[in-house]
Design a protein around this motif. Structure first.
Motif, PDB file in Angstrom:
ATOM      1  N   LYS A  62     -12.308  -7.618   4.010  1.00 49.68           N
ATOM      2  CA  LYS A  62     -12.005  -8.984   4.210  1.00 49.68           C
ATOM      3  C   LYS A  62     -13.216  -9.672   4.660  1.00 49.68           C
ATOM      4  N   HIS A 121      -6.536   3.454   2.968  1.00 49.58           N
ATOM      5  CA  HIS A 121      -6.569   2.238   2.102  1.00 49.58           C
ATOM      6  C   HIS A 121      -6.457   0.821   2.666  1.00 49.58           C
ATOM      7  N   LYS A 146      -8.999  -2.050   2.950  1.00 46.78           N
ATOM      8  CA  LYS A 146      -8.564  -3.538   2.762  1.00 46.78           C
ATOM      9  C   LYS A 146      -9.003  -4.504   3.914  1.00 46.78           C
ATOM     10  N   THR A 196       0.963  -1.376   0.069  1.00 48.21           N
ATOM     11  CA  THR A 196       0.080   0.131   0.104  1.00 48.21           C
ATOM     12  C   THR A 196       0.842   1.287  -0.082  1.00 48.21           C
TER      13      THR A 196
END
Length: 167
Positions: free
Chosen positions: A115, A107, A111, A22
């Protein structure tokens, strides 16, 4: 309606080594990272481009603008949606002085939130080979058996029909 307790960000502002991919994405192609975060959050992909264009337009008009509008609004919206601790003052400071780190943190947060746990449904299915239970038939009154067939009086057995067709 009960309010849920506020939580911390999944990673810190400068936790670049928590997820190096990232931070590399943000370092080498920051506008792409910002557009990706905006799109994943459900906003317009081009929203972060306001951070580039708006300050330039305001500066051309001699209006000082220090806080990037898209970065600040995304950070506040993400905090509110996910119930993350913080304040608008902290968000302004982070958006003004650590813009790239702020987008990287958002970000990483997205993420983590996207999940989905793997759910395995196990069902015990027992298959029975069912056959009808044996039934003992009693011969009712009025029925006569001929050649192993049970027939009703006055109705000719199937074997009679076969003999009639073949003769």
């Amino acid at each position: 309606m009960a309010t849920q307790p506020l939580v911390e960000w999944e990673t810190g502002l400068c936790d670049c080594f928590e997820e190096v991919s990232t931070c590399c994405y943000g370092f080498w192609c920051f506008p792409c990272l910002a557009c990706t975060v905006s799109g994943r959050f459900g906003e317009n992909y081009c929203l972060p481009l306001c951070d580039i264009c708006v300050p330039a337009i305001f500066a051309a008009c001699a209006i000082p603008l220090f806080a990037p509008p898209a970065g600040l609004s995304m950070r506040v919206a993400m905090r509110n949606r996910y119930g993350i601790k913080g304040s608008i003052c902290k968000d302004i400071a982070v958006a003004c002085f650590c813009g790239c780190c702020s987008w990287c943190q958002m970000h990483r947060e997205l993420k983590h939130r996207k999940k989905t746990p793997t759910v395995v449904n196990v069902q015990n299915t027992t298959v029975f080979a069912t056959q009808p239970a044996p039934v003992m038939m009693m011969q009712p009154q009025g029925f006569v058996t001929q050649q192993g067939f049970v027939t009703q009086q006055g109705v000719r057995p199937y074997s009679y029909l076969i003999r009639k067709i073949t003769t």
